[in-house]
Design an enzyme around this catalytic site. Structure first.
Site, PDB file in Angstrom:
ATOM      1  N   LYS A   1      59.369  97.728 -48.239  1.00  0.00           N
ATOM      2  CA  LYS A   1      60.747  97.853 -47.758  1.00  0.00           C
ATOM      3  C   LYS A   1      61.059  99.284 -47.366  1.00  0.00           C
ATOM      4  O   LYS A   1      61.808  99.514 -46.422  1.00  0.00           O
ATOM      5  CB  LYS A   1      61.735  97.352 -48.818  1.00  0.00           C
TER       6      LYS A   1
ATOM      7  N   LYS B   1      54.039  87.430 -44.419  1.00  0.00           N
ATOM      8  CA  LYS B   1      54.902  86.443 -45.075  1.00  0.00           C
ATOM      9  C   LYS B   1      56.054  86.013 -44.157  1.00  0.00           C
ATOM     10  O   LYS B   1      56.621  86.850 -43.453  1.00  0.00           O
ATOM     11  CB  LYS B   1      55.455  87.112 -46.338  1.00  0.00           C
TER      12      LYS B   1
ATOM     13  N   LYS C   1      63.012  85.732 -44.554  1.00  0.00           N
ATOM     14  CA  LYS C   1      64.338  85.443 -44.003  1.00  0.00           C
ATOM     15  C   LYS C   1      65.075  86.701 -43.570  1.00  0.00           C
ATOM     16  O   LYS C   1      65.964  86.641 -42.734  1.00  0.00           O
ATOM     17  CB  LYS C   1      65.181  84.635 -44.992  1.00  0.00           C
TER      18      LYS C   1
HETATM   19  P1  TYM Z   1      64.052  86.146 -52.160  1.00  0.00           P
HETATM   20  O1  TYM Z   1      65.531  85.966 -52.028  1.00  0.00           O
HETATM   21  O2  TYM Z   1      63.364  87.021 -51.185  1.00  0.00           O
HETATM   22  O3  TYM Z   1      63.356  84.745 -52.100  1.00  0.00           O
HETATM   23  C1  TYM Z   1      63.792  83.649 -52.894  1.00  0.00           C
HETATM   24  C2  TYM Z   1      62.591  82.881 -53.393  1.00  0.00           C
HETATM   25  O4  TYM Z   1      61.815  82.416 -52.285  1.00  0.00           O
HETATM   26  C3  TYM Z   1      60.466  82.840 -52.447  1.00  0.00           C
HETATM   27  N1  TYM Z   1      59.914  83.132 -51.118  1.00  0.00           N
HETATM   28  C4  TYM Z   1      58.803  82.589 -50.628  1.00  0.00           C
HETATM   29  N2  TYM Z   1      57.939  81.706 -51.142  1.00  0.00           N
HETATM   30  C5  TYM Z   1      56.892  81.330 -50.364  1.00  0.00           C
HETATM   31  N3  TYM Z   1      56.675  81.803 -49.115  1.00  0.00           N
HETATM   32  C6  TYM Z   1      57.519  82.698 -48.559  1.00  0.00           C
HETATM   33  N4  TYM Z   1      57.305  83.141 -47.318  1.00  0.00           N
HETATM   34  C7  TYM Z   1      58.647  83.131 -49.315  1.00  0.00           C
HETATM   35  N5  TYM Z   1      59.660  83.985 -49.081  1.00  0.00           N
HETATM   36  C8  TYM Z   1      60.424  83.978 -50.196  1.00  0.00           C
HETATM   37  C9  TYM Z   1      60.538  84.095 -53.300  1.00  0.00           C
HETATM   38  O5  TYM Z   1      59.318  84.342 -53.961  1.00  0.00           O
HETATM   39  C10 TYM Z   1      61.665  83.739 -54.255  1.00  0.00           C
HETATM   40  O6  TYM Z   1      61.175  82.956 -55.324  1.00  0.00           O
HETATM   41  N6  TYM Z   1      63.913  89.378 -55.922  1.00  0.00           N
HETATM   42  C11 TYM Z   1      64.051  87.979 -55.578  1.00  0.00           C
HETATM   43  C12 TYM Z   1      65.391  87.382 -56.007  1.00  0.00           C
HETATM   44  C13 TYM Z   1      65.683  87.547 -57.452  1.00  0.00           C
HETATM   45  C14 TYM Z   1      65.083  86.837 -58.517  1.00  0.00           C
HETATM   46  C15 TYM Z   1      65.733  87.335 -59.710  1.00  0.00           C
HETATM   47  C16 TYM Z   1      64.108  85.843 -58.592  1.00  0.00           C
HETATM   48  C17 TYM Z   1      66.608  88.411 -57.964  1.00  0.00           C
HETATM   49  N7  TYM Z   1      66.632  88.282 -59.339  1.00  0.00           N
HETATM   50  C18 TYM Z   1      65.373  86.843 -60.956  1.00  0.00           C
HETATM   51  C19 TYM Z   1      63.780  85.370 -59.858  1.00  0.00           C
HETATM   52  C20 TYM Z   1      64.402  85.870 -61.031  1.00  0.00           C
HETATM   53  C21 TYM Z   1      63.957  87.854 -54.069  1.00  0.00           C
HETATM   54  O7  TYM Z   1      64.171  88.771 -53.350  1.00  0.00           O
HETATM   55  O8  TYM Z   1      63.720  86.588 -53.639  1.00  0.00           O
END
Ligand code: TYM
Length: 333
Positions: free
Chosen positions: A114, A196, A199
């Site tokens: 990032k 990856k 979004k």
């Molecule tokens: P975030 O918002 O980027 O994504 C949400 C969830 O989707 C999964 N994910 C994917 N899985 C497979 N392929 C992909 N291309 C892909 N893109 C996203 C992510 O692994 C995630 O599970 N930091 C986290 C949010 C968060 C969180 C937490 C998660 C904040 N606090 C506590 C678990 C526990 C994040 O940015 O996910």
């Protein structure tokens, strides 16, 4: 796994939800929600680490919450809430900042990625992001955290922080485990299958499938996905495009890669892509229908948000007061 396990996960409203979010996270949340009491939330505080249009963020927060509800992650069987509505997240994050080393945070690949992408805004929040994420998880004494592969390192640092704190002050936090699916844990871009599907980086609309896309758009994006030219449906490091489509197909159909390779042996890429598109559309059709319905029910969404904040706060503040006491802060009286 015991019925008493606590399952927790969050999703950022940093962009519209993608097929990666759906297959890597939401589909597993849904599976676990059938058996356990789960806690799911919108990680809106996390999105402040990257500049975004505030009104867009509010729209997405409601939409992603509606998506949770449409997938059956409802407020009756689960706790569904918005992170910023429970101030304990920011409060515990501060404490955990003081129990996390710069060296550990420096090793986070997401921070490196990032900061390379947002070189004009490498803020302290981006650096200490894992401490806020650890707070999200540890406040609720979560046993299991269903996430995609990209969050594995953040789960590991959360475990390290929890263990460190427990070693100093005695048992305070449950040390959580990541729950990462066998397929769908890392969905790659359709146009850039080496990266990856993300979004928050949807510059090329054909690279990413959004749950807000209509089914025709989704099918067309899959049919236009980048592949190689040898026309053999087989997974392998030299075939990232086909491997990604196989992975998507398996995550949707529940088949293994070997089974899918057998199913499409001797079939050209055109027919294979058609089958993947159909499987994805059939999977998403009921979710999208229900999502459209829930999204219109503004009163329901608002009531879930309010109720969720109350329920989550009760649990979170129990942990936070335990932590404050252990680190020697004066009780309020
Ligand atoms: P975030 O918002 O980027 O994504 C949400 C969830 O989707 C999964 N994910 C994917 N899985 C497979 N392929 C992909 N291309 C892909 N893109 C996203 C992510 O692994 C995630 O599970 N930091 C986290 C949010 C968060 C969180 C937490 C998660 C904040 N606090 C506590 C678990 C526990 C994040 O940015 O996910």
């Amino acid at each position: 796994m015991s019925e008493n396990k606590t399952i927790l996960s969050l999703m950022q409203p940093s962009g519209d939800a993608s097929l990666g979010n759906y297959l890597g996270a939401l589909k597993n949340w849904q599976k676990l929600a059938k058996e356990y009491n789960c806690i799911y939330a919108i990680a809106d505080l996390h999105t402040l680490t990257v500049r975004q249009e505030p009104a867009e963020k509010r729209r997405r927060s409601r939409e992603i919450l509606a998506l949770f509800l449409a997938m059956g992650l409802n407020e009756r069987d689960n706790i569904v809430f918005v992170q910023s509505h429970v101030a304990a997240h920011a409060e515990l994050a501060w404490v955990l900042n003081c129990y996390t080393y710069m060296g550990e945070l420096n090793r986070m690949t997401q921070f490196k990625d990032k900061s390379a992408r947002h070189a004009d805004n490498i803020n302290a929040g981006l650096f200490t992001y894992p401490c806020l994420m650890a707070a999200d998880i540890l406040l609720y004494q979560a046993d299991l955290v269903p996430v995609g592969e990209d969050q594995r390192q953040h789960l590991e640092i959360t475990r390290d922080i929890a263990e460190r704190f427990n070693n100093i002050y005695g048992n305070t936090f449950t040390v959580p485990e990541a729950y990462i699916g066998k397929t769908g844990a890392r969905v790659m871009g359709l146009q850039e299958p080496e990266r990856k599907m993300s979004k928050s980086e949807s510059a090329n609309a054909n690279n990413i499938i959004l749950l807000n896309d209509d089914l025709n758009q989704i099918a067309n994006k899959i049919k236009r996905a980048v592949t190689d030219s040898d026309n053999v449906v087989k997974a392998g490091p030299e075939k990232p495009g086909i491997t990604n489509l196989l992975n998507i197909y398996c995550a949707v159909s529940g088949k293994t890669i070997e089974e899918a390779e057998m199913e499409f042996a001797g079939v050209g890429y055109g027919a294979f892509k058609g089958a993947v598109a159909e499987a994805v559309c059939e999977e998403l059709r009921p979710v999208k229908d229900e999502y459209e319905r829930v999204l219109k029910d503004k009163g329901y969404i608002e009531s879930v948000i309010k109720d969720g904040a109350e329920k989550a706060s009760r649990i979170a503040y129990r942990t936070l007061s335990k932590v404050y006491k252990k680190v020697g802060l004066l009780p309020r009286g």
